[in-house]
Motif scaffolding. Structure first.
Motif, short mmCIF file in Angstrom:
data_model
loop_
_atom_site.label_atom_id
_atom_site.label_comp_id
_atom_site.label_asym_id
_atom_site.label_seq_id
_atom_site.Cartn_x
_atom_site.Cartn_y
_atom_site.Cartn_z
N GLU A 133 0.84 -1.42 -0.08
CA GLU A 133 -0.50 0.05 0.40
C GLU A 133 0.51 1.66 -0.26
O GLU A 133 2.27 1.11 0.51
CB GLU A 133 -0.72 0.39 1.26
N MET A 134 0.80 2.13 -0.73
CA MET A 134 1.16 3.24 -1.24
C MET A 134 0.16 4.63 -1.21
O MET A 134 -0.46 4.59 -2.35
CB MET A 134 1.83 3.70 -2.08
N LYS A 135 0.01 5.45 0.49
CA LYS A 135 -0.75 6.22 -0.12
C LYS A 135 0.19 7.19 0.70
O LYS A 135 0.13 8.01 1.44
CB LYS A 135 -2.10 6.39 0.58
N ARG A 136 -0.17 8.49 -0.84
CA ARG A 136 1.15 9.09 -0.71
C ARG A 136 -0.14 10.74 -0.06
O ARG A 136 -0.71 10.94 0.27
CB ARG A 136 1.41 10.23 -1.61
N PRO A 137 0.40 11.90 1.20
CA PRO A 137 2.18 11.22 1.96
C PRO A 137 1.64 9.99 3.09
O PRO A 137 2.53 10.95 4.12
CB PRO A 137 2.62 12.74 1.46
N GLU A 138 0.64 9.39 3.57
CA GLU A 138 0.34 9.57 4.74
C GLU A 138 0.55 8.22 5.27
O GLU A 138 1.20 7.79 6.17
CB GLU A 138 -1.30 9.15 4.79
N ARG A 139 0.84 6.64 4.35
CA ARG A 139 1.01 5.31 4.83
C ARG A 139 1.86 5.17 3.40
O ARG A 139 1.22 5.17 2.42
CB ARG A 139 -0.76 5.34 4.93
N LEU A 140 2.41 4.18 4.64
CA LEU A 140 3.35 2.69 3.41
C LEU A 140 3.49 1.86 3.98
O LEU A 140 3.33 1.45 5.18
CB LEU A 140 4.76 3.56 3.42
N VAL A 141 2.93 0.13 3.10
CA VAL A 141 3.05 -0.67 3.61
C VAL A 141 3.99 -1.56 3.01
O VAL A 141 2.92 -1.31 1.53
CB VAL A 141 1.68 -0.95 3.87
N ALA A 142 4.24 -2.87 3.20
CA ALA A 142 5.61 -2.68 2.97
C ALA A 142 5.92 -4.91 3.57
O ALA A 142 6.30 -4.73 4.48
CB ALA A 142 6.76 -3.01 2.27
N THR A 143 6.40 -5.39 2.60
CA THR A 143 6.83 -7.17 3.02
C THR A 143 8.15 -6.85 3.41
O THR A 143 8.28 -5.47 2.84
CB THR A 143 6.20 -8.41 2.49
N GLU A 144 9.19 -7.13 3.76
CA GLU A 144 10.45 -7.36 4.40
C GLU A 144 11.05 -8.88 4.30
O GLU A 144 10.54 -9.08 5.38
CB GLU A 144 11.26 -6.69 5.38
N GLN A 145 12.00 -9.12 3.58
CA GLN A 145 12.73 -10.53 4.17
C GLN A 145 13.99 -10.49 3.77
O GLN A 145 15.13 -9.60 2.67
CB GLN A 145 11.92 -11.22 2.44
N TRP A 146 15.29 -10.68 4.63
CA TRP A 146 16.17 -10.15 3.69
C TRP A 146 17.31 -11.35 4.02
O TRP A 146 16.39 -12.58 3.59
CB TRP A 146 16.97 -9.99 6.26
N ASP A 147 18.34 -11.29 3.18
CA ASP A 147 18.80 -12.30 2.33
C ASP A 147 19.67 -13.28 3.52
O ASP A 147 19.62 -14.19 3.03
CB ASP A 147 20.40 -11.49 1.39
#
Length: 247
Positions: free
Chosen positions: A164-178
């Protein structure tokens, strides 16, 4: 209204008494050299501020302390007194939350989180390091990848998907490290709220288990995040200074 209610020393003393246990008007008036009607007026102020409530126990009408507004006031004052301090909390068994205030508009802070040319200025990992790979997401559904290069040549990479990206209010993202340092994946949510030119950034990371969350906490991740956010604050300050010079 909360701070106005707390401004009077008698009302603060009443709250201190109610923090011990509930009490009636007459019980609250006993330690003070004032009349019961005067205490009743103070109680009405505290009730209007939401700091106390009125109970009922048979013939008694005890007052009770309501802690939530005090917690809100304490949190607000903590940020106001030292807005540059990163605050860490654990809102649930699988989450950790970090919050920081910046003296910049949320559009500028949001841009610093999403534009590659700006990320490379502050999102560089260890002091003296660099963001060697910066493939930022531009919209929801985009993949992203970051690779940090430490001064000793060590690389550390992380990938994910922007949900999700709602400028300039909110970011949602997954993360996985190498090289995983906790089991499973995680999902991060970053919100940006602005008040009078001050932006509060709240970053909440949800892990797949409490075990994973606790492993992250054991690394004292907040110190690394605080270092990065200090760097971001300096970058935002330099941006503002550069604009003044150009004018």
């Amino acid at each position: 209204m909360i701070f106005a209610a707390l401004a009077d020393p008698t009302r603060r003393a009443i709250l201190a008494r109610l923090a011990l246990n509930d009490a009636t008007v007459s019980e609250l008036a006993a330690p003070f050299n004032v009349s019961q009607p005067t205490i009743s007026k103070h109680l009405k102020v505290l009730e209007r501020a939401g700091l106390i409530s009125k109970g009922r126990e048979a013939q008694r009408r005890p007052r009770r302390l309501v802690s939530q507004p005090l917690t809100f006031a304490t949190d607000w004052l903590q940020g106001y007194r030292n807005p540059g301090t990163l605050r860490l909390s654990t809102p649930s068994d699988c989450e950790l939350r970090m919050q920081r205030m910046f003296a910049a508009s949320r559009s500028r802070v949001f841009a610093a989180f999403t534009k590659p040319e700006l990320l490379k200025k502050w999102f560089i990992g260890k002091p003296g390091g660099a963001l060697a790979v910066c493939q930022a997401a531009a919209k929801a559904g985009d993949s992203f990848r970051y690779v940090w290069l430490d001064p000793d040549g060590t690389e550390m990479g992380m990938s994910g998907v922007c949900l999700e990206m709602k400028r300039p209010e909110r970011l949602v993202a997954t993360e996985q490290w190498d090289r995983p340092w906790y089991p499973g994946r995680a999902t991060g949510t970053v919100t940006f709220t602005e008040d009078a030119g001050i932006t509060t950034l709240t970053q909440t990371i949800r892990y797949e288990s409490r075990v994973a969350r606790d492993l992250v906490l054991q690394t004292h991740v907040e110190h690394a995040v605080a270092l990065g956010y200090d760097r971001l604050a300096e970058f935002l300050k330099s941006q503002k200074s550069n604009r003044k010079v150009k004018k």
